[in-house]
Design a protein around this motif. Structure first.
Motif, mmCIF file in Angstrom:
data_model
loop_
_atom_site.group_PDB
_atom_site.id
_atom_site.type_symbol
_atom_site.label_atom_id
_atom_site.label_comp_id
_atom_site.label_asym_id
_atom_site.label_seq_id
_atom_site.Cartn_x
_atom_site.Cartn_y
_atom_site.Cartn_z
ATOM 1 N N PRO A 88 -44.666 22.501 -55.108
ATOM 2 C CA PRO A 88 -45.183 21.884 -56.339
ATOM 3 C C PRO A 88 -44.407 22.381 -57.562
ATOM 4 O O PRO A 88 -43.937 23.516 -57.584
ATOM 5 C CB PRO A 88 -46.629 22.364 -56.402
ATOM 6 C CG PRO A 88 -46.952 22.871 -55.058
ATOM 7 C CD PRO A 88 -45.677 23.293 -54.432
ATOM 8 N N PRO A 89 -44.281 21.546 -58.578
ATOM 9 C CA PRO A 89 -43.590 21.979 -59.789
ATOM 10 C C PRO A 89 -44.431 22.967 -60.578
ATOM 11 O O PRO A 89 -45.659 22.983 -60.469
ATOM 12 C CB PRO A 89 -43.402 20.672 -60.569
ATOM 13 C CG PRO A 89 -44.507 19.799 -60.092
ATOM 14 C CD PRO A 89 -44.726 20.159 -58.658
ATOM 15 N N GLY A 90 -43.769 23.794 -61.361
ATOM 16 C CA GLY A 90 -44.467 24.750 -62.201
ATOM 17 C C GLY A 90 -44.735 26.062 -61.496
ATOM 18 O O GLY A 90 -44.355 26.265 -60.343
ATOM 19 N N THR A 91 -45.383 26.972 -62.208
ATOM 20 C CA THR A 91 -45.661 28.294 -61.648
ATOM 21 C C THR A 91 -47.086 28.437 -61.127
ATOM 22 O O THR A 91 -47.405 29.422 -60.463
ATOM 23 C CB THR A 91 -45.432 29.379 -62.723
ATOM 24 O OG1 THR A 91 -46.256 29.090 -63.852
ATOM 25 C CG2 THR A 91 -43.973 29.430 -63.140
ATOM 26 N N HIS A 92 -47.949 27.457 -61.428
ATOM 27 C CA HIS A 92 -49.340 27.541 -60.981
ATOM 28 C C HIS A 92 -49.931 26.137 -60.938
ATOM 29 O O HIS A 92 -49.574 25.270 -61.725
ATOM 30 C CB HIS A 92 -50.148 28.419 -61.949
ATOM 31 C CG HIS A 92 -51.569 28.625 -61.519
ATOM 32 N ND1 HIS A 92 -51.905 29.418 -60.445
ATOM 33 C CD2 HIS A 92 -52.731 28.115 -62.000
ATOM 34 C CE1 HIS A 92 -53.226 29.405 -60.305
ATOM 35 N NE2 HIS A 92 -53.750 28.616 -61.234
ATOM 36 N N GLY A 93 -50.832 25.904 -59.996
ATOM 37 C CA GLY A 93 -51.506 24.609 -59.905
ATOM 38 C C GLY A 93 -50.607 23.535 -59.308
ATOM 39 O O GLY A 93 -49.606 23.824 -58.656
ATOM 40 N N ASN A 94 -50.975 22.298 -59.495
ATOM 41 C CA ASN A 94 -50.235 21.120 -59.015
ATOM 42 C C ASN A 94 -50.085 21.067 -57.495
ATOM 43 O O ASN A 94 -49.214 20.369 -56.989
ATOM 44 C CB ASN A 94 -48.842 21.041 -59.649
ATOM 45 C CG ASN A 94 -48.878 21.010 -61.137
ATOM 46 O OD1 ASN A 94 -49.755 20.385 -61.727
ATOM 47 N ND2 ASN A 94 -47.939 21.697 -61.763
ATOM 48 N N ARG A 95 -50.892 21.790 -56.758
ATOM 49 C CA ARG A 95 -50.751 21.847 -55.302
ATOM 50 C C ARG A 95 -50.965 20.485 -54.648
ATOM 51 O O ARG A 95 -50.377 20.191 -53.610
ATOM 52 C CB ARG A 95 -51.739 22.856 -54.723
ATOM 53 C CG ARG A 95 -51.430 24.272 -55.176
ATOM 54 C CD ARG A 95 -52.420 25.250 -54.643
ATOM 55 N NE ARG A 95 -52.437 25.123 -53.196
ATOM 56 C CZ ARG A 95 -53.373 25.605 -52.425
ATOM 57 N NH1 ARG A 95 -54.379 26.251 -52.934
ATOM 58 N NH2 ARG A 95 -53.328 25.445 -51.118
ATOM 59 N N GLU A 96 -51.788 19.640 -55.248
ATOM 60 C CA GLU A 96 -52.078 18.330 -54.663
ATOM 61 C C GLU A 96 -50.856 17.419 -54.658
ATOM 62 O O GLU A 96 -50.830 16.427 -53.925
ATOM 63 C CB GLU A 96 -53.234 17.665 -55.399
ATOM 64 C CG GLU A 96 -52.984 17.340 -56.854
ATOM 65 C CD GLU A 96 -53.133 18.527 -57.794
ATOM 66 O OE1 GLU A 96 -52.734 18.374 -58.961
ATOM 67 O OE2 GLU A 96 -53.622 19.594 -57.383
#
Length: 115
Positions: A88-96
């Motif tokens: 996922p993009p970014g360093t946190h979240g966006n796992r979906e």
């Protein structure tokens, strides 16, 4: 004699087409390939499995860059990236954004494996 000239024409055209395709392929810079790798990571849905190449090392280094335990995060992220072909993009979240493969993978303690 006519068949020899036809054969020679076809051979010259083939050589020309091969040289043109090599020039267009070699015109890609390293920045272009990195940008394409970044685009492959954010592809949603089942089509993400069509892409065999994801630079797991760099993607996981970005993902785990601000983690409190970066080595543990990078190791888990690398495993998830190799199995799911997505980070996922970014360093946190966006796992979906990586689908159920990434979100449903669990550790032995039934905690989410993928950062």
């Amino acid at each position: 004699m006519a068949s020899y000239s036809n054969l020679l024409s076809i051979l010259l055209i083939s050589i020309f087409l091969l040289s043109v395709s090599q020039v267009s392929f070699s015109s890609l810079t390293e920045d272009d390939t990195e940008a394409q790798a970044q685009q492959l990571q954010v592809v949603k849905g089942p089509n993400r499995r069509l892409f065999a190449f994801v630079d797991c090392g760099n993607a996981c280094a970005i993902r785990c860059g601000k983690h409190s335990r970066p080595n543990v995060c990078t190791r888990a992220c690398g495993t998830c990236c190799q199995r799911c072909k997505c980070v996922p993009p970014g360093t946190h979240g966006n796992r979906e954004m990586c689908g159920s493969c990434y979100t449903d993978m669990l550790t032995h303690g039934n905690k989410p494996k993928c950062p």
